[in-house]
Design a protein around this motif. Structure first.
Motif, short mmCIF file in Angstrom:
data_model
loop_
_atom_site.label_atom_id
_atom_site.label_comp_id
_atom_site.label_asym_id
_atom_site.label_seq_id
_atom_site.Cartn_x
_atom_site.Cartn_y
_atom_site.Cartn_z
N GLY A 33 9.55 2.03 7.11
CA GLY A 33 9.00 2.17 5.76
C GLY A 33 7.86 3.16 5.79
N ILE A 34 7.92 4.15 4.92
CA ILE A 34 6.81 5.10 4.76
C ILE A 34 6.09 4.67 3.49
CG2 ILE A 34 6.13 7.50 4.46
CD1 ILE A 34 8.79 8.27 5.84
N ILE A 35 4.91 4.13 3.65
CA ILE A 35 4.21 3.48 2.56
C ILE A 35 2.99 4.28 2.16
CG2 ILE A 35 3.12 1.32 1.81
CD1 ILE A 35 6.12 1.07 2.71
N PRO A 45 -1.72 -0.86 2.63
CA PRO A 45 -2.01 -1.76 3.76
C PRO A 45 -1.67 -3.22 3.46
CG PRO A 45 -3.78 -0.17 3.53
CD PRO A 45 -2.88 0.01 2.33
N GLU A 46 -1.91 -3.65 2.24
CA GLU A 46 -1.57 -5.04 1.88
C GLU A 46 -0.06 -5.25 1.90
OE1 GLU A 46 -5.13 -6.46 -1.07
OE2 GLU A 46 -3.78 -4.90 -1.81
N LEU A 47 0.70 -4.26 1.43
CA LEU A 47 2.16 -4.35 1.47
C LEU A 47 2.64 -4.49 2.91
CD1 LEU A 47 4.81 -2.33 -0.43
CD2 LEU A 47 4.93 -2.53 2.04
N ILE A 48 2.13 -3.64 3.80
CA ILE A 48 2.54 -3.68 5.20
C ILE A 48 2.21 -5.03 5.82
CG2 ILE A 48 2.10 -2.71 7.51
CD1 ILE A 48 1.75 0.03 6.06
N ARG A 49 1.01 -5.52 5.56
CA ARG A 49 0.59 -6.81 6.13
C ARG A 49 1.44 -7.96 5.58
NH1 ARG A 49 -3.53 -8.93 9.45
NH2 ARG A 49 -2.80 -11.04 9.80
N THR A 50 1.70 -7.94 4.28
CA THR A 50 2.53 -8.98 3.67
C THR A 50 3.93 -8.97 4.27
OG1 THR A 50 1.25 -8.89 1.61
CG2 THR A 50 3.47 -9.84 1.49
N ALA A 51 4.50 -7.77 4.40
CA ALA A 51 5.84 -7.66 4.99
C ALA A 51 5.84 -8.18 6.43
CB ALA A 51 6.32 -6.21 4.94
N HIS A 52 4.84 -7.77 7.20
CA HIS A 52 4.74 -8.22 8.59
C HIS A 52 4.62 -9.74 8.67
CE1 HIS A 52 2.44 -9.35 12.21
NE2 HIS A 52 3.18 -8.43 12.80
N VAL A 67 -8.61 12.01 3.35
CA VAL A 67 -8.87 12.83 4.54
C VAL A 67 -9.32 11.98 5.72
CG1 VAL A 67 -10.27 14.72 5.47
CG2 VAL A 67 -9.43 14.82 3.11
N ASP A 68 -10.20 11.04 5.46
CA ASP A 68 -10.70 10.17 6.53
C ASP A 68 -10.17 8.77 6.24
OD1 ASP A 68 -12.10 9.07 8.65
OD2 ASP A 68 -13.95 8.88 7.51
N PHE A 69 -9.08 8.40 6.89
CA PHE A 69 -8.46 7.10 6.65
C PHE A 69 -8.50 6.27 7.92
CE2 PHE A 69 -4.89 4.14 6.59
CZ PHE A 69 -5.10 3.50 5.39
N PRO A 70 -9.53 5.43 8.06
CA PRO A 70 -9.53 4.53 9.21
C PRO A 70 -8.53 3.41 8.97
CG PRO A 70 -11.43 4.10 7.82
CD PRO A 70 -10.71 5.27 7.22
N VAL A 71 -7.84 2.99 10.01
CA VAL A 71 -6.88 1.90 9.88
C VAL A 71 -7.65 0.65 9.48
CG1 VAL A 71 -5.22 0.45 11.09
CG2 VAL A 71 -5.28 2.92 11.55
N PRO A 72 -7.28 0.03 8.35
CA PRO A 72 -7.99 -1.18 7.90
C PRO A 72 -7.82 -2.34 8.87
CG PRO A 72 -6.55 -0.30 6.16
CD PRO A 72 -6.24 0.44 7.42
N ASP A 73 -8.78 -3.23 8.85
CA ASP A 73 -8.74 -4.39 9.75
C ASP A 73 -7.46 -5.20 9.60
OD1 ASP A 73 -11.17 -3.75 10.87
OD2 ASP A 73 -12.33 -5.12 9.60
N ILE A 74 -6.95 -5.34 8.35
CA ILE A 74 -5.74 -6.14 8.17
C ILE A 74 -4.53 -5.53 8.88
CG2 ILE A 74 -6.49 -7.21 6.01
CD1 ILE A 74 -4.54 -5.33 4.53
N LEU A 75 -4.60 -4.22 9.18
CA LEU A 75 -3.53 -3.58 9.95
C LEU A 75 -3.86 -3.55 11.43
CD1 LEU A 75 -2.41 -0.65 7.61
CD2 LEU A 75 -1.48 -2.97 7.82
#
Length: 108
Positions: A33-35, A45-52, A67-75
């Motif tokens: 999935g390219i989200i 990120p919420e979609l990915i976490r919910t799916a997981h 431009v600066d996208f740190p991976v959120p804690d939920i991921l």
């Protein structure tokens, strides 16, 4: 991107909202999935976490114009790697295919 991925032999499905995407993912036949980070309704990120959390076996890439996208804690909690983030604009569509293939091969 959809047309290019089709031309490269990928079967592509799209969803207009996170809710539609989650319904499609529930079918269980999507490898990657390219989200987008910014979706109507639930965030990417919420979609990915919910799916997981629902046991979905799909592997994910985050697509963002930030431009600066740190991976959120939920991921981070589900071992989502910064290598799974694609930034807009892509260097090339071939780059996206290479990242997808690496993800499928377990290299990310």
């Amino acid at each position: 991107m959809r047309l290019y991925l089709d031309q490269q032999g990928f079967e592509v499905f799209t969803a207009a909202t996170a809710e539609d995407g989650l319904e499609r993912l529930a079918v269980g036949d999507i490898d990657v999935g390219i989200i987008d980070n910014m979706l109507p309704g639930v965030s990417g990120p919420e979609l990915i976490r919910t799916a997981h959390d629902s046991g979905c076996p799909t592997k994910f890439l985050m697509f963002t114009g930030t431009v600066d996208f740190p991976v959120p804690d939920i991921l981070k909690e589900i071992n989502f790697s910064p290598m799974q983030v694609l930034f807009k604009p892509l260097p090339s569509l071939k780059f996206a295919v290479d990242v997808i293939n690496n993800l499928l091969a377990g290299k990310l």
